[in-house]
Design an enzyme around this catalytic site. Structure first.
Site, PDB file in Angstrom:
ATOM      1  CG  ASP A 143      -4.519   2.043   0.271  1.00  0.00           C
ATOM      2  OD1 ASP A 143      -4.588   1.138  -0.583  1.00  0.00           O
ATOM      3  OD2 ASP A 143      -5.184   3.091   0.181  1.00  0.00           O
ATOM      4  CB  SER A 144      -2.241   2.851  -3.498  1.00  0.00           C
ATOM      5  OG  SER A 144      -3.632   3.104  -3.364  1.00  0.00           O
ATOM      6  CB  CYS A 204      -4.059  -1.959  -0.812  1.00  0.00           C
ATOM      7  SG  CYS A 204      -4.069  -1.777  -2.600  1.00  0.00           S
ATOM      8  CD  GLU A 215      -5.586   9.143  -2.435  1.00  0.00           C
ATOM      9  OE1 GLU A 215      -4.857  10.059  -2.035  1.00  0.00           O
ATOM     10  OE2 GLU A 215      -5.581   7.993  -1.932  1.00  0.00           O
ATOM     11  CB  CYS A 245     -11.439  -0.290  -3.816  1.00  0.00           C
ATOM     12  SG  CYS A 245     -10.231   1.066  -3.824  1.00  0.00           S
ATOM     13  CG  HIS A 275      -9.031   4.868  -2.175  1.00  0.00           C
ATOM     14  ND1 HIS A 275      -8.009   3.960  -2.164  1.00  0.00           N
ATOM     15  CD2 HIS A 275      -8.442   6.099  -2.190  1.00  0.00           C
ATOM     16  CE1 HIS A 275      -6.847   4.608  -2.196  1.00  0.00           C
ATOM     17  NE2 HIS A 275      -7.092   5.905  -2.208  1.00  0.00           N
TER      18      HIS A 275
HETATM   19  N1  DGL Z   1      -7.197   1.366  -2.026  1.00  0.00           N
HETATM   20  C1  DGL Z   1      -6.678   0.420  -2.941  1.00  0.00           C
HETATM   21  C2  DGL Z   1      -7.511  -0.824  -3.031  1.00  0.00           C
HETATM   22  O1  DGL Z   1      -8.124  -1.197  -2.043  1.00  0.00           O
HETATM   23  C3  DGL Z   1      -6.112   0.845  -4.246  1.00  0.00           C
HETATM   24  C4  DGL Z   1      -6.601   2.026  -4.960  1.00  0.00           C
HETATM   25  C5  DGL Z   1      -5.648   2.343  -6.087  1.00  0.00           C
HETATM   26  O2  DGL Z   1      -4.525   2.737  -5.785  1.00  0.00           O
HETATM   27  O3  DGL Z   1      -6.001   2.175  -7.253  1.00  0.00           O
HETATM   28  O4  DGL Z   1      -7.572  -1.481  -4.034  1.00  0.00           O
END
Ligand code: DGL
Length: 267
Positions: A10-11, A73, A152, A184, A186
């Site tokens: 993931d990012s 992600c 984060e 997402c 996150h």
């Molecule tokens: N967690 C990621 C997603 O599912 C990306 C969040 C990001 O880096 O903007 O899209």
């Protein structure tokens, strides 16, 4: 029996919500995780850049001899998965397919909300796939970019998170949705805050569990599962240090882990 690890990237820390489900559904599998914290967020970047980063992430995981990769992600899954399939031989799974299937199973009134990064919403991936499967579905999408830095930072339940959730989600609630896809990885970290904002009548859909089940089935069918008795080993890599990683792991995985820092630009 195949003891090679499953690679997950993931990012940043968002993919830990997928790691959590993989640990639950496949406790004996070894996992190598990479979070590209040096280049986060992916959600505000172009398709080309997200694809370039994703290829580097895959190349890094391949050095760990992974048997399959989960793109944990949504931004990379919805913008770059096809290109990853064209480029690499290793089996690669995104999170969008499973999220779509879960949303279709959940909705009763055929009005589905999707929240994600700007990149995911711009791609139209959820909307297109949901409507392809059932033309009667109505999909309402909304980008919620601030949720990523909040997650984060570990600011998942405070006043700032609540205000952001109210501002972002009010227009989706006005559409009468009965299901909301957390598009997402996150966002499940803010699940409680998002759930309180939308209320009990809106079911939250987290694609992570369905993704983990999909990968388990695949590994079983191909005879690639780790059928050993021991609990899987979990190894974590980041592209930049983050003070929050250990405590977010503790919250997301009920166990703290430390991460090794690597230079992703080398891959
Ligand atoms: N967690 C990621 C997603 O599912 C990306 C969040 C990001 O880096 O903007 O899209």
């Amino acid at each position: 029996m195949d003891k090679r690890p499953i690679g997950i990237f993931d990012s940043g820390v968002g993919g830990l919500t997928v790691v959590k489900q993989v640990m639950k559904v496949m406790p004996h599998e070894n996992i190598v995780y990479f979070g590209d914290t040096a280049r986060l967020p992916y959600g505000s970047k172009s398709k080309e850049v997200v694809t370039k980063f994703s290829k580097q992430d895959v190349r890094f995981l391949l050095t760990k001899e992974v048997k399959a990769i989960i793109v944990a992600c949504n931004t990379a899954s919805s913008n770059s998965l096809e290109e990853l399939h064209r480029t690499f031989d290793v089996p690669i799974f995104g999170v969008v397919d499973a999220g779509v299937a879960e949303a279709l199973r959940t909705t009763q009134n055929k009005k589905i909300g999707v929240i994600g990064t700007a990149g995911t919403v711009r791609s139209g991936a959820y909307e297109n796939m949901i409507c392809q499967k059932d033309g009667q579905m109505q999909v309402f999408s909304k980008a919620c970019p601030l949720f990523v830095p909040l997650a984060e930072e570990g600011w998942t339940e405070n006043e700032v998170a609540r205000l952001a959730a109210e501002k972002y989600l009010v227009e989706l609630m006005e559409k009468g949705i009965d299901s909301l896809v957390l598009g997402c990885t996150h966002y499940p970290l803010l699940k409680r805050c998002i759930g309180t904002t939308v209320g009990d009548n809106v079911k939250l859909v987290d694609p992570a569990k369905a993704t983990a089940k999909q990968v388990k089935l695949f590994l079983q069918e191909k005879g690639l599962g780790n059928t050993g008795e021991a609990l899987g080993e979990r190894t974590f890599y980041l592209s930049d240090s983050t003070d929050m990683f250990y405590s977010i792991c503790q919250k997301a995985l009920k166990q703290g882990y430390t991460a090794e820092i690597i230079d992703i630009e080398q891959f």
